[in-house]
Write a protein that holds these residues in place. Structure first.
Motif: not given
Length: 360
Positions: A213-219, A229-233, A236-239, A251-254
């Motif tokens: 999630f802390l990548t440009k792909a989500w910006l 489907e990915n339990r890891s996502l 971290y989406r819960l986080i 805002e953090l990603l930006r």
């Protein structure tokens, strides 16, 4: 540029970026075993000498063992000896009430066999529920394995001060604690980091990129909800949900992207550098699945955050409500939304029955 290292104890150095193994266990999509093993050598040659795995990461200890054996055969024991392996021992929740000393040592022997090494460099211990069974007896077995030469160093994972202190007070020499720590999840800063510093323990940090999630792909992306489907996502989406609304996460990603542009690096490298700069952090565990991720992984060692950068990041973090509470507290609650997605009985596989009475 060189990879930073850190001494857990005199004479034992690790790379400050550790190549994670969880993403190779099969829950994150298809894994090409042969390619994954070959790529490990590329990381080693780049200076990332330390690899993280666990007894419960399906097939990962075996892959690292095949890598070490292949390097030893082709390049000799000196090169193979550069590899440091940090594994874990996580008895199944369903076994805790009646696990025996022989079962614990059998897990250690199994890890040695899988990794094809004579001594485990670091074993990180976790006990799902300290109210069940006798966790101290489990630790005593590991201490005995140290005396036998099967283990070099001991650590813990996913415990806060309250869970760790009794074992330190009982005389166990713990060199590290592996915990989730990122710009999204700062729970270790609330007390564990300071206590660890007073007790000569380093924090080894996973989740530094929040499962991607802390990548440009989500910006700039809309809120995806929780349909992964990915339990890891999901984890971290819960986080992110605890951190604040999706808009604050954006805002953090930006902010991370602006800092990355300033230094000519990715926002992910900024997020990792921030974690490495926190008190008592020894290393960040990064789940770079293949060698194509290596150049970005190494970026973290060619720049430094300045006062302006840190102020910009904390300007966002200071307005974030959470996650709150003790390290792994949310995840340890098996009735809560974080705990319900955890898998608690992974130490026995159909083809690998060291602990045959564990619940599946």
């Amino acid at each position: 540029m060189s990879v930073e290292t850190k001494a857990l104890r005199p004479g034992y150095d690790m790379s400050r970026v550790i190549k994670g193994g969880w993403q190779l266990a099969g829950d994150h999509g298809p894994v090409d075993r042969a390619t994954s093993i070959r790529d490990m050598e590329v990381f080693l040659d780049a200076g990332i000498t330390t690899f993280d795995c666990a007894d419960i990461y399906t097939g990962v200890e075996e892959m690292i063992g095949a890598f070490i054996a292949d390097v030893r055969r082709r390049r000799g024991t000196e090169v193979a000896g550069r590899v440091k392996v940090h594994t874990k021992l996580v008895p199944d929740l369903g076994l805790l009430a009646h696990i025996e000393a022989a079962d614990v040592e059998a897990i250690i022997d199994r890890s040695l066999k899988r990794l094809q090494i004579e001594q485990l460099h670091l074993v990180q211990f976790y006990w799902w529920d300290l109210s069940q069974g006798n966790a101290q007896e489990g630790f005593e077995v590991l201490k005995d394995c140290q005396k036998k030469g099967k283990i070099a160093y001991l650590g813990t994972t996913n415990w806060d001060v309250a869970e760790t202190r009794p074992f330190v007070d009982a005389g166990f020499d713990l060199v590290s604690t592996q915990v989730q720590y990122s710009v999204l999840d700062r729970r270790p800063a609330a007390g564990l980091a300071g206590w660890a510093g007073a007790n000569d323990m380093q924090l080894l940090c996973y989740g530094t990129l929040a499962g991607g999630f802390l990548t440009k792909a989500w910006l700039g992306e809309p809120d995806p909800g929780f349909a992964f489907e990915n339990r890891s996502l999901v984890k971290y989406r819960l986080i992110i949900d605890e951190f604040g609304p999706w808009e604050r996460f954006q805002e953090l990603l930006r902010t991370l992207q602006e800092i990355g542009d300033k230094h000519g690096v990715s926002l992910s490298s900024v997020a990792t550098r921030w974690v490495l700069d926190q008190p008592q952090v020894g290393a960040a565990i990064v789940g770079a699945r293949t060698a194509r991720h290596l150049p970005m992984t190494l970026e973290v060692f060619r720049f430094a955050l300045d006062q302006e950068d840190r102020a910009a990041i904390h300007g966002i973090l200071d307005g974030s409500p959470g996650p709150q509470g003790p390290v792994f507290g949310l995840e340890r609650d098996r009735t809560g939304r974080h705990g319900r997605i955890m898998k608690y009985n992974l130490n026995t596989r159909p083809d690998d029955t060291v602990l045959g009475d564990a619940n599946g």
